[in-house]
Design a protein around this motif. Sequence first.
Motif, PDB file in Angstrom:
ATOM      1  N   GLY A  27       0.869  -1.141   0.093  1.00 37.68           N
ATOM      2  CA  GLY A  27       0.027   0.086   0.115  1.00 37.68           C
ATOM      3  C   GLY A  27       0.921   1.240   0.163  1.00 37.68           C
ATOM      4  N   VAL A  28       1.843   1.340   0.737  1.00 43.04           N
ATOM      5  CA  VAL A  28       2.790   2.341   0.704  1.00 43.04           C
ATOM      6  C   VAL A  28       3.322   2.613  -0.600  1.00 43.04           C
ATOM      7  CG1 VAL A  28       4.996   3.393   1.782  1.00 43.04           C
ATOM      8  CG2 VAL A  28       3.363   2.248   3.351  1.00 43.04           C
ATOM      9  N   ASP A  29       3.977   1.471  -1.183  1.00 46.98           N
ATOM     10  CA  ASP A  29       4.459   1.519  -2.400  1.00 46.98           C
ATOM     11  C   ASP A  29       3.590   2.236  -3.719  1.00 46.98           C
ATOM     12  OD1 ASP A  29       6.792   0.456  -1.109  1.00 46.98           O
ATOM     13  OD2 ASP A  29       6.373  -1.618  -2.197  1.00 46.98           O
ATOM     14  N   VAL A  30       2.444   1.797  -3.487  1.00 43.52           N
ATOM     15  CA  VAL A  30       1.329   2.210  -4.542  1.00 43.52           C
ATOM     16  C   VAL A  30       1.164   3.741  -4.268  1.00 43.52           C
ATOM     17  CG1 VAL A  30      -1.161   2.196  -5.302  1.00 43.52           C
ATOM     18  CG2 VAL A  30       0.358   0.036  -5.004  1.00 43.52           C
ATOM     19  N   GLY A  31       0.908   4.138  -2.991  1.00 39.31           N
ATOM     20  CA  GLY A  31       0.617   5.504  -2.464  1.00 39.31           C
ATOM     21  C   GLY A  31       1.834   6.284  -2.770  1.00 39.31           C
ATOM     22  N   ILE A  32       3.294   6.125  -2.760  1.00 43.45           N
ATOM     23  CA  ILE A  32       4.384   6.920  -3.058  1.00 43.45           C
ATOM     24  C   ILE A  32       4.211   7.007  -4.726  1.00 43.45           C
ATOM     25  CG2 ILE A  32       6.831   6.820  -3.404  1.00 43.45           C
ATOM     26  CD1 ILE A  32       5.543   7.512  -0.565  1.00 43.45           C
ATOM     27  N   ASP A  33       3.982   5.960  -5.449  1.00 41.60           N
ATOM     28  CA  ASP A  33       4.029   6.023  -7.017  1.00 41.60           C
ATOM     29  C   ASP A  33       3.020   6.892  -7.404  1.00 41.60           C
ATOM     30  OD1 ASP A  33       6.081   4.159  -6.972  1.00 41.60           O
ATOM     31  OD2 ASP A  33       4.668   2.588  -7.593  1.00 41.60           O
ATOM     32  N   GLN A  34       1.604   7.095  -6.801  1.00 45.67           N
ATOM     33  CA  GLN A  34       0.824   7.994  -6.954  1.00 45.67           C
ATOM     34  C   GLN A  34       1.222   9.368  -6.781  1.00 45.67           C
ATOM     35  OE1 GLN A  34      -2.878   6.602  -5.320  1.00 45.67           O
ATOM     36  NE2 GLN A  34      -3.142   4.955  -6.808  1.00 45.67           N
TER      37      GLN A  34
END
Length: 66
Positions: free
Chosen positions: A17-24
């Motif tokens: 979830g953190v990785d996806v949020g950082i990408d966004q």
Amino acid sequence: MLRMILRPLINKLVNKGVDVGIDQIARRRNGGQAAEELPDDQRARVRDTQRNARQMMRTARRFTRF
């Protein structure tokens, strides 16, 4: 026993979830462009920034677990 099984699964989900949020967030800062549409030097900077942000978030989570 249940904690030993669930903790790694929860940690993996949170990290994803953190990785996806950082990408966004990184995409928004680039004016909505994906990293593939950027020039090579900018793409490298975005990748480094994303990696650093992920490492900081994981470190912060480790310190706040206790």
